[in-house]
Design an enzyme around this catalytic site. Structure first.
Site, short mmCIF file in Angstrom:
data_model
loop_
_atom_site.label_atom_id
_atom_site.label_comp_id
_atom_site.label_asym_id
_atom_site.label_seq_id
_atom_site.Cartn_x
_atom_site.Cartn_y
_atom_site.Cartn_z
N GLY A 222 0.84 -1.19 0.00
CA GLY A 222 0.00 0.00 0.00
C GLY A 222 0.87 1.24 0.00
N SER A 223 0.34 2.32 0.52
CA SER A 223 1.07 3.58 0.46
C SER A 223 2.16 3.64 1.53
CB SER A 223 0.09 4.74 0.65
OG SER A 223 -0.48 4.65 1.93
N THR A 224 3.11 4.52 1.31
CA THR A 224 4.20 4.69 2.28
C THR A 224 3.66 5.20 3.61
OG1 THR A 224 5.84 5.00 0.54
CG2 THR A 224 6.35 5.96 2.69
N THR A 226 0.75 4.68 5.03
CA THR A 226 0.15 3.58 5.79
C THR A 226 1.22 2.58 6.21
OG1 THR A 226 -1.83 3.84 4.44
CG2 THR A 226 -1.73 1.88 5.78
N GLY A 227 2.20 2.36 5.36
CA GLY A 227 3.29 1.44 5.69
C GLY A 227 3.98 1.83 6.99
N GLU A 244 5.60 -3.32 0.96
CA GLU A 244 5.78 -2.90 -0.44
C GLU A 244 5.00 -1.61 -0.60
OE1 GLU A 244 7.75 -3.98 -2.58
OE2 GLU A 244 8.26 -6.00 -1.91
P1 NAD Z 1 -3.36 2.39 1.31
O1 NAD Z 1 -2.09 2.43 2.07
O2 NAD Z 1 -4.34 3.47 1.50
O3 NAD Z 1 -4.16 1.04 1.60
C1 NAD Z 1 -3.58 -0.23 1.42
C2 NAD Z 1 -4.29 -1.23 2.31
O4 NAD Z 1 -4.04 -0.90 3.67
C3 NAD Z 1 -5.81 -1.26 2.15
O5 NAD Z 1 -6.24 -2.60 2.25
C4 NAD Z 1 -6.27 -0.45 3.36
O6 NAD Z 1 -7.58 -0.78 3.77
C5 NAD Z 1 -5.25 -0.83 4.41
N1 NAD Z 1 -5.06 0.15 5.47
C6 NAD Z 1 -5.34 1.48 5.47
N2 NAD Z 1 -4.96 2.04 6.65
C7 NAD Z 1 -4.42 1.05 7.38
C8 NAD Z 1 -3.80 1.02 8.68
N3 NAD Z 1 -3.67 2.11 9.43
N4 NAD Z 1 -3.32 -0.15 9.12
C9 NAD Z 1 -3.42 -1.27 8.36
N5 NAD Z 1 -3.98 -1.30 7.14
C10 NAD Z 1 -4.47 -0.14 6.65
O7 NAD Z 1 -2.90 2.25 -0.22
P2 NAD Z 1 -3.83 2.22 -1.50
O8 NAD Z 1 -4.30 3.63 -1.74
O9 NAD Z 1 -4.81 1.11 -1.38
O10 NAD Z 1 -2.76 1.80 -2.62
C11 NAD Z 1 -2.00 2.72 -3.34
C12 NAD Z 1 -0.57 2.75 -2.83
O11 NAD Z 1 -0.02 1.44 -2.82
C13 NAD Z 1 0.35 3.56 -3.72
O12 NAD Z 1 1.21 4.36 -2.94
C14 NAD Z 1 1.17 2.51 -4.46
O13 NAD Z 1 2.41 2.94 -4.94
C15 NAD Z 1 1.28 1.44 -3.42
N6 NAD Z 1 1.55 0.15 -4.03
C16 NAD Z 1 2.77 -0.42 -3.85
C17 NAD Z 1 3.09 -1.63 -4.45
C18 NAD Z 1 4.43 -2.27 -4.28
O14 NAD Z 1 4.57 -3.45 -4.59
N7 NAD Z 1 5.43 -1.56 -3.80
C19 NAD Z 1 2.12 -2.26 -5.22
C20 NAD Z 1 0.89 -1.66 -5.39
C21 NAD Z 1 0.61 -0.46 -4.77
#
Ligand code: NAD
Length: 472
Positions: A222-224, A226-227, A244
């Site tokens: 997901g996003s940095t 949230t990571g 990731e």
């Molecule tokens: P996001 O971080 O908003 O959400 C990702 C997941 O995390 C979702 O399932 C969401 O419900 C969950 N989430 C949200 N808040 C959380 C928390 N506090 N604790 C635990 N889980 C939580 O990201 P997104 O908008 O769904 O995806 C887009 C981002 O993902 C972009 O920044 C993109 O570059 C990144 N991405 C990275 C890769 C990679 O392999 N590096 C691949 C695909 C997407």
């Protein structure tokens, strides 16, 4: 398939309705079209407990049997390509032929990963002793997946985690839960109860999972932003993590490229999936000798591109996946215009749903938001360069380091440049390639740990060194 049908979670091998529900929106219309279950804390507990109960039996199952079950899972998913792809288009937005590619890509991943084995490493073998390093599964894995590649990225976690002997609770994004729920339903036929649990829910479910003491590891994409929260939550009980995250990938185009031959590939590397790709080209650095020609070719391609409902014949690019992301992308575009940047508009897009034209920003300064931020939408900043050392420094001047690309007729020179880029992956004269056997590892704030390949498989294990004496 009835798209409005009841979707159930999979807990302990059984269908479970949510304690609550949530609407799923078709991004091509902006309208809800289905209802998904929303798990509460008790249902999450039930899923984690089921996975914990299943763990000893799954761990004891021979590797080859686990691999055979993953291969059977791959076959089932492949056989359901058409119905899953149609559902995929409705919830994710991508055109149907590309949606099929993702379903079959997930199937391919399961099948290929299942061929891997982790060899026992012998670090010493002397008359006195033998030291063997084995890899044991960790326990229950918490898998959290985003909305841009909801099925493929789930497979990237399911395949290695289960192969290595872990059990799992997987949570899809609240924006794209349906295909994962359907796959959970299908895989009940081939996996023992509790091995793979799939729960869906709203914004509160992710943090509930990362805080849950029943997990041994979190595998997060997901996003940095949230990571970082995931890493913080994991620190409380030192859960293992693989993150990731986001990227702001640079592509460097050298003056010796054949612009006509490469323009289309560069274009798709930037705009595939309406640029909602972690490893898309998000900063395009073209040498001044070919800059104008490449810009004009890319702009022509952007104007011709058919952006529309993924279920309509001929659509090449779908909508932005959700309303919040649509608002972010359109705000970034407006800010580029407000800053006075040269915004080269794309072609027409439908006037309902979350559509954004494929847009190029012509030579903005490095400091522009559109260069500095990950747009995660079809806004491509394209910049001129003349000095190689300087452009490499510009490419590396980022908090991110996911992937990058170099385009040149001189592959040797391109490899030299690849070695100087601070990213986990570099493509030369190609884009967006990944294989089940190649590590994907974000540099800097693009990630933590490794997904895919032997290194990715080992991240789902604990190395155990056994010192065995010889000669009595
Ligand atoms: P996001 O971080 O908003 O959400 C990702 C997941 O995390 C979702 O399932 C969401 O419900 C969950 N989430 C949200 N808040 C959380 C928390 N506090 N604790 C635990 N889980 C939580 O990201 P997104 O908008 O769904 O995806 C887009 C981002 O993902 C972009 O920044 C993109 O570059 C990144 N991405 C990275 C890769 C990679 O392999 N590096 C691949 C695909 C997407």
């Amino acid at each position: 398939m009835d798209f409005t049908a009841d979707y159930t979670m999979t807990i302990d091998g059984a269908p479970v309705a949510g304690a609550g529900t949530m609407a799923v929106i078709n991004p091509a219309s902006g309208e809800p079209f289905a209802t998904a279950p929303a798990a509460d804390a008790a249902q999450l507990d039930a899923a984690v407990n089921a996975a914990r109960r299943a763990f000893p039996g799954w761990k004891a199952t021979p590797w080859a049997e686990r691999a055979a079950m993953l291969t059977a899972a791959a076959k089932l998913i492949f056989e359901h390509t058409d119905e899953l792809a149609r559902l995929f288009v409705r919830e994710q937005g991508r055109p149907l032929h590309l949606a099929k590619g993702e379903i079959q890509g997930a199937s391919f991943w399961l099948r290929q990963v299942a061929k891997q084995q982790i060899p026992v490493e012998v670090t010493e073998d002397t008359p006195e002793r033998r030291i063997e390093v084995h890899h044991e599964p960790l326990g229950v894995v918490c898998a959290i997946v985003p909305w841009n590649f909801p099925v493929l990225l789930a497979a990237w976690k399911i395949a290695p985690a289960l192969l290595a002997g872990n059990t799992m609770v997987l949570k899809p994004s609240p924006f794209t839960p349906l295909c994962s729920l359907k796959i959970g339903e299908l895989l009940r036929q081939v996996l023992p109860p509790g091995v793979l649990n799939i729960v869906s829910g709203g914004d509160e479910l992710g943090p509930m999972m990362t805080a849950h003491p029943g997990f041994a590891k979190i595998s997060f994409t997901g996003s940095t932003a949230t990571g970082k929260r995931v890493m913080e939550a994991a620190s409380r009980d030192l859960k293992r993590i693989t993150l990731e995250l986001g990227g702001n990938d640079a592509a460097i185009i050298l003056p010796d490229v054949d612009v006509d031959a490469v323009a289309e590939q560069i274009f798709f590397g930037a705009f595939y999936n309406s640029a909602q790709v972690c490893v898309a080209t998000k900063r395009l650095y073209a040498h001044e000798a070919i800059y104008d020609r490449l810009r004009d070719r890319l702009h022509a391609l952007a104007r011709q591109a058919k952006v529309g409902d993924g279920l309509e014949q001929g659509s090449e690019f779908g909508p932005i996946q959700n309303a919040a992301q649509f608002a972010r992308v359109t705000e970034l575009l407006e800010s580029a215009r407000a800053e006075g940047l040269a915004v080269l508009d794309g072609g027409a897009v439908p006037d309902k749903g979350y559509f954004v034209p494929l847009t190029i920003v012509d030579n903005p300064p490095e400091s522009a938001r559109v260069v500095q931020e990950e747009a995660f939408g079809p806004i491509l900043p394209m910049m001129r360069w003349s000095d190689l050392d300087e452009v490499i420094a510009r490419a590396n001047d980022s908090l991110y380091g996911l992937a990058g690309a170099v385009w040149s007729a001189d592959v040797g020179q391109a490899v030299g440049i690849a070695h100087r880029l601070e990213t986990g992956t570099v493509w030369i004269n190609q884009n967006l390639q990944n294989t089940p056997f190649t590590p994907l590892a974000g540099h800097k704030q693009s990630g933590f740990g490794v997904e895919n390949g032997m290194d990715g498989l080992k991240e789902f294990t604990q190395p155990k060194a056994i010192f065995i004496p010889k000669g009595g």
